[in-house]
Scaffold this active site. Sequence first.
Site, short mmCIF file in Angstrom:
data_model
loop_
_atom_site.label_atom_id
_atom_site.label_comp_id
_atom_site.label_asym_id
_atom_site.label_seq_id
_atom_site.Cartn_x
_atom_site.Cartn_y
_atom_site.Cartn_z
N LYS A 51 0.86 -1.19 0.00
CA LYS A 51 0.00 0.00 0.00
C LYS A 51 0.89 1.23 0.00
CE LYS A 51 -3.54 2.39 2.63
NZ LYS A 51 -4.60 2.26 3.63
N LYS A 60 1.18 10.12 5.37
CA LYS A 60 1.34 8.77 5.92
C LYS A 60 2.64 8.12 5.43
CE LYS A 60 -3.67 8.15 6.56
NZ LYS A 60 -4.83 7.22 6.50
N LYS A 71 -2.21 -1.49 -3.79
CA LYS A 71 -3.07 -0.31 -3.71
C LYS A 71 -2.24 0.95 -3.77
CE LYS A 71 -6.13 1.89 -0.46
NZ LYS A 71 -6.41 2.07 0.92
N TYR A 79 -15.31 1.00 -6.62
CA TYR A 79 -16.60 1.68 -6.39
C TYR A 79 -17.52 1.52 -7.60
CZ TYR A 79 -13.77 3.46 -2.64
OH TYR A 79 -12.95 3.52 -1.54
C1 PBG Z 1 -7.51 3.38 5.64
C2 PBG Z 1 -7.80 3.16 4.22
C3 PBG Z 1 -7.60 4.06 3.16
C4 PBG Z 1 -8.16 3.47 2.03
C5 PBG Z 1 -8.64 2.22 2.41
N1 PBG Z 1 -8.40 2.04 3.76
C6 PBG Z 1 -7.06 5.44 3.15
C7 PBG Z 1 -5.71 5.77 3.63
O1 PBG Z 1 -4.87 4.90 3.83
O2 PBG Z 1 -5.50 6.95 3.85
C8 PBG Z 1 -8.21 4.15 0.69
C9 PBG Z 1 -9.31 3.72 -0.21
C10 PBG Z 1 -9.60 4.65 -1.33
O3 PBG Z 1 -8.94 5.69 -1.54
O4 PBG Z 1 -10.54 4.35 -2.05
N2 PBG Z 1 -6.40 2.85 6.18
#
Ligand code: PBG
Length: 331
Positions: free
Chosen positions: A202, A225, A256, A321
Amino acid sequence: MHAVHRSFPLFRSRRLRRTPALRALVREHSLSPDDLIWPIFVRAGEEMREPVASMPGVERLSVDLAVGAARHAQELGIPVIALFPYTDPAKKTEDCAEAWNPDNLVNRATRAIKDSVPDIAVMLDVALDPYNALGHDGLVRDGEVLNDETLEALRKQALGHAAAGADILGPSDMMDGRIRAIRSALEDEGFKHTAIMSYAAKYASAFYGPFRDAVGASGALKGDKKTYQMDPGNSDEALRLIAKDLSAGADMVMVKPGMPYLDICRRVKERFGAPTFAYQVSGEYAMIRAAAQNGWLDVDKAMTESLLAFKRAGCDGILTYFAPMVAEALG
Ligand code: PBG
């Protein structure tokens, strides 16, 4: 692969592109509703639906309407829905205790869905950000996002979600050691069937912006983050993280965001052959929707093409989505 070289006119690539039937016959990859995981935002109240401004077509639903959405998903042949909470700001604290409240929004929604639509699989995120007054995925002390202290909180959150009936947990927090911590908590407490889909690769991405609006985390988050999510310049690191998470007890892994990281999807699938998923995140969805709203591209075609790309890159499925819309389009 054995390459046969035939030159023109023995070989004409257009012969097999001439009609829809011929194109269908030789198509290498295809998309099916089975490939889809539909992320749904849940809010408090009853009979409430509230549009997410930065995600046209996406709404936050109260629990009763989320049950209806689950039923709709099942009718469309979508096997999994993923629930994300829009938490009342008054319930966000620095210790994130709402995350393991057995009656928090996603736990209530999961029970309600399992009662009425038992065959759909429910996936819940394990991460503290929707519950954190400071907007981070981990506990924060003196400006530092704490790793080891966060693991204990994640274990409690995971157990609450498993007890509510979640079929799949998606640890998305990117703390080190979380998969082993969560897996051992689940085994110790007898949740041996709860699957884990690790958000293993991620990235610290700008494409999560609309999601943070949808769960109400944008206002709270200060800074970024980058101390826990991956640097977009890295690729080998993703493979190391995936290897670790698989050996720590993850059943499935995720990359992701999606479209900007298809190279990672391909490398992961080739290296490990494990069930591999990609998350077409909120910003990717918003880009296609926004362009379509301007009349700049055809949303149905762009949606289908963008999702097919994940299959071609080796993914077994996609969190998107667009799930209900594409499932409908697929018939
Ligand atoms: C939270 C999380 C996030 C997403 C899924 N779980 C956001 C982030 O890490 O800030 C993002 C999903 C999206 O943008 O559709 N940990």
